[in-house]
Scaffold this motif. Structure first.
Motif, PDB file in Angstrom:
ATOM      1  N   HIS A  38     -24.644  -6.836  -7.266  1.00 58.57           N
ATOM      2  CA  HIS A  38     -24.193  -6.668  -5.882  1.00 58.57           C
ATOM      3  C   HIS A  38     -23.466  -5.336  -5.714  1.00 58.57           C
ATOM      4  O   HIS A  38     -23.724  -4.603  -4.765  1.00 58.57           O
ATOM      5  CB  HIS A  38     -23.287  -7.832  -5.466  1.00 58.57           C
ATOM      6  N   ALA A  39     -22.569  -5.031  -6.622  1.00 58.66           N
ATOM      7  CA  ALA A  39     -21.826  -3.767  -6.550  1.00 58.66           C
ATOM      8  C   ALA A  39     -22.783  -2.580  -6.583  1.00 58.66           C
ATOM      9  O   ALA A  39     -22.631  -1.625  -5.824  1.00 58.66           O
ATOM     10  CB  ALA A  39     -20.819  -3.677  -7.697  1.00 58.66           C
ATOM     11  N   PHE A  40     -23.790  -2.646  -7.439  1.00 61.34           N
ATOM     12  CA  PHE A  40     -24.763  -1.565  -7.550  1.00 61.34           C
ATOM     13  C   PHE A  40     -25.592  -1.450  -6.277  1.00 61.34           C
ATOM     14  O   PHE A  40     -25.745  -0.364  -5.716  1.00 61.34           O
ATOM     15  CB  PHE A  40     -25.675  -1.807  -8.759  1.00 61.34           C
ATOM     16  N   LEU A  41     -26.099  -2.559  -5.788  1.00 59.63           N
ATOM     17  CA  LEU A  41     -26.993  -2.545  -4.627  1.00 59.63           C
ATOM     18  C   LEU A  41     -26.304  -2.130  -3.332  1.00 59.63           C
ATOM     19  O   LEU A  41     -26.928  -1.560  -2.447  1.00 59.63           O
ATOM     20  CB  LEU A  41     -27.624  -3.927  -4.437  1.00 59.63           C
ATOM     21  N   PHE A  42     -25.016  -2.428  -3.226  1.00 61.34           N
ATOM     22  CA  PHE A  42     -24.284  -2.115  -2.006  1.00 61.34           C
ATOM     23  C   PHE A  42     -23.369  -0.905  -2.154  1.00 61.34           C
ATOM     24  O   PHE A  42     -22.483  -0.681  -1.348  1.00 61.34           O
ATOM     25  CB  PHE A  42     -23.507  -3.351  -1.527  1.00 61.34           C
ATOM     26  N   ASN A  43     -23.622  -0.113  -3.221  1.00 58.79           N
ATOM     27  CA  ASN A  43     -22.919   1.151  -3.441  1.00 58.79           C
ATOM     28  C   ASN A  43     -21.397   0.983  -3.450  1.00 58.79           C
ATOM     29  O   ASN A  43     -20.666   1.773  -2.873  1.00 58.79           O
ATOM     30  CB  ASN A  43     -23.347   2.196  -2.399  1.00 58.79           C
ATOM     31  N   GLU A  44     -20.944  -0.064  -4.126  1.00 57.12           N
ATOM     32  CA  GLU A  44     -19.511  -0.306  -4.291  1.00 57.12           C
ATOM     33  C   GLU A  44     -19.066   0.305  -5.615  1.00 57.12           C
ATOM     34  O   GLU A  44     -19.890   0.802  -6.385  1.00 57.12           O
ATOM     35  CB  GLU A  44     -19.239  -1.817  -4.287  1.00 57.12           C
ATOM     36  N   ASP A  45     -17.770   0.259  -5.883  1.00 59.28           N
ATOM     37  CA  ASP A  45     -17.281   0.726  -7.176  1.00 59.28           C
ATOM     38  C   ASP A  45     -17.918  -0.134  -8.266  1.00 59.28           C
ATOM     39  O   ASP A  45     -17.871  -1.360  -8.202  1.00 59.28           O
ATOM     40  CB  ASP A  45     -15.756   0.609  -7.262  1.00 59.28           C
ATOM     41  N   LEU A  46     -18.519   0.538  -9.251  1.00 60.52           N
ATOM     42  CA  LEU A  46     -19.206  -0.191 -10.314  1.00 60.52           C
ATOM     43  C   LEU A  46     -18.226  -0.647 -11.381  1.00 60.52           C
ATOM     44  O   LEU A  46     -17.392   0.134 -11.833  1.00 60.52           O
ATOM     45  CB  LEU A  46     -20.284   0.690 -10.946  1.00 60.52           C
ATOM     46  N   PRO A  47     -18.335  -1.906 -11.783  1.00 57.65           N
ATOM     47  CA  PRO A  47     -17.474  -2.399 -12.862  1.00 57.65           C
ATOM     48  C   PRO A  47     -17.775  -1.657 -14.168  1.00 57.65           C
ATOM     49  O   PRO A  47     -18.916  -1.256 -14.411  1.00 57.65           O
ATOM     50  CB  PRO A  47     -17.866  -3.875 -12.994  1.00 57.65           C
ATOM     51  N   GLU A  48     -16.763  -1.490 -14.995  1.00 57.25           N
ATOM     52  CA  GLU A  48     -16.942  -0.822 -16.289  1.00 57.25           C
ATOM     53  C   GLU A  48     -18.019  -1.521 -17.116  1.00 57.25           C
ATOM     54  O   GLU A  48     -18.781  -0.877 -17.839  1.00 57.25           O
ATOM     55  CB  GLU A  48     -15.623  -0.787 -17.065  1.00 57.25           C
ATOM     56  N   SER A  49     -18.080  -2.843 -17.006  1.00 63.21           N
ATOM     57  CA  SER A  49     -19.075  -3.591 -17.776  1.00 63.21           C
ATOM     58  C   SER A  49     -20.497  -3.168 -17.393  1.00 63.21           C
ATOM     59  O   SER A  49     -21.377  -3.054 -18.255  1.00 63.21           O
ATOM     60  CB  SER A  49     -18.902  -5.093 -17.548  1.00 63.21           C
ATOM     61  N   LEU A  50     -20.736  -2.904 -16.122  1.00 61.81           N
ATOM     62  CA  LEU A  50     -22.066  -2.465 -15.684  1.00 61.81           C
ATOM     63  C   LEU A  50     -22.338  -1.040 -16.132  1.00 61.81           C
ATOM     64  O   LEU A  50     -23.443  -0.720 -16.587  1.00 61.81           O
ATOM     65  CB  LEU A  50     -22.200  -2.576 -14.166  1.00 61.81           C
ATOM     66  N   LEU A  51     -21.343  -0.188 -16.048  1.00 62.71           N
ATOM     67  CA  LEU A  51     -21.511   1.193 -16.501  1.00 62.71           C
ATOM     68  C   LEU A  51     -21.884   1.233 -17.975  1.00 62.71           C
ATOM     69  O   LEU A  51     -22.733   2.036 -18.384  1.00 62.71           O
ATOM     70  CB  LEU A  51     -20.237   1.999 -16.240  1.00 62.71           C
ATOM     71  N   GLU A  52     -21.272   0.367 -18.755  1.00 60.90           N
ATOM     72  CA  GLU A  52     -21.589   0.307 -20.189  1.00 60.90           C
ATOM     73  C   GLU A  52     -23.042  -0.134 -20.400  1.00 60.90           C
ATOM     74  O   GLU A  52     -23.759   0.424 -21.216  1.00 60.90           O
ATOM     75  CB  GLU A  52     -20.625  -0.651 -20.902  1.00 60.90           C
ATOM     76  N   LYS A  53     -23.487  -1.121 -19.645  1.00 56.43           N
ATOM     77  CA  LYS A  53     -24.862  -1.622 -19.775  1.00 56.43           C
ATOM     78  C   LYS A  53     -25.892  -0.575 -19.359  1.00 56.43           C
ATOM     79  O   LYS A  53     -26.995  -0.532 -19.896  1.00 56.43           O
ATOM     80  CB  LYS A  53     -25.039  -2.880 -18.933  1.00 56.43           C
ATOM     81  N   LEU A  54     -25.524   0.265 -18.394  1.00 58.58           N
ATOM     82  CA  LEU A  54     -26.465   1.249 -17.842  1.00 58.58           C
ATOM     83  C   LEU A  54     -26.283   2.644 -18.402  1.00 58.58           C
ATOM     84  O   LEU A  54     -26.958   3.583 -17.972  1.00 58.58           O
ATOM     85  CB  LEU A  54     -26.329   1.297 -16.315  1.00 58.58           C
ATOM     86  N   LYS A  55     -25.409   2.815 -19.395  1.00 59.68           N
ATOM     87  CA  LYS A  55     -25.068   4.156 -19.882  1.00 59.68           C
ATOM     88  C   LYS A  55     -26.288   4.972 -20.308  1.00 59.68           C
ATOM     89  O   LYS A  55     -26.318   6.191 -20.132  1.00 59.68           O
ATOM     90  CB  LYS A  55     -24.039   4.105 -20.995  1.00 59.68           C
ATOM     91  N   ASP A  56     -27.305   4.337 -20.846  1.00 59.56           N
ATOM     92  CA  ASP A  56     -28.499   5.062 -21.281  1.00 59.56           C
ATOM     93  C   ASP A  56     -29.437   5.415 -20.130  1.00 59.56           C
ATOM     94  O   ASP A  56     -30.405   6.147 -20.307  1.00 59.56           O
ATOM     95  CB  ASP A  56     -29.275   4.248 -22.315  1.00 59.56           C
TER      96      ASP A  56
END
Length: 63
Positions: A38-56
């Motif tokens: 939801h945060a990603f799709l609605f351009n909200e602040d991304l949780p650190e956990s998501l940033l870690e998953k998407l780092k690559d």
């Protein structure tokens, strides 16, 4: 009149971000929680956990 998460349900997710999410490998998509998506799709602040998953998959911000 109500405010809060219910109003966000009426908003549409960013189509480009939806395409990016759909293009991720299945193994990554299975790790992403509903809140993170939801945060990603609605351009909200991304949780650190998501940033870690998407780092690559994220481009570095060079300033």
């Amino acid at each position: 009149m109500t405010t809060g998460p219910d109003n966000q349900a009426k908003e549409k997710p960013d189509p480009e971000r939806m395409a990016v999410l759909r293009a991720l490998p299945i193994a990554i998509k299975q790790q992403i929680s509903g809140e993170e998506a939801h945060a990603f799709l609605f351009n909200e602040d991304l949780p650190e956990s998501l940033l870690e998953k998407l780092k690559d998959y994220l481009a570095a911000d060079d300033e």
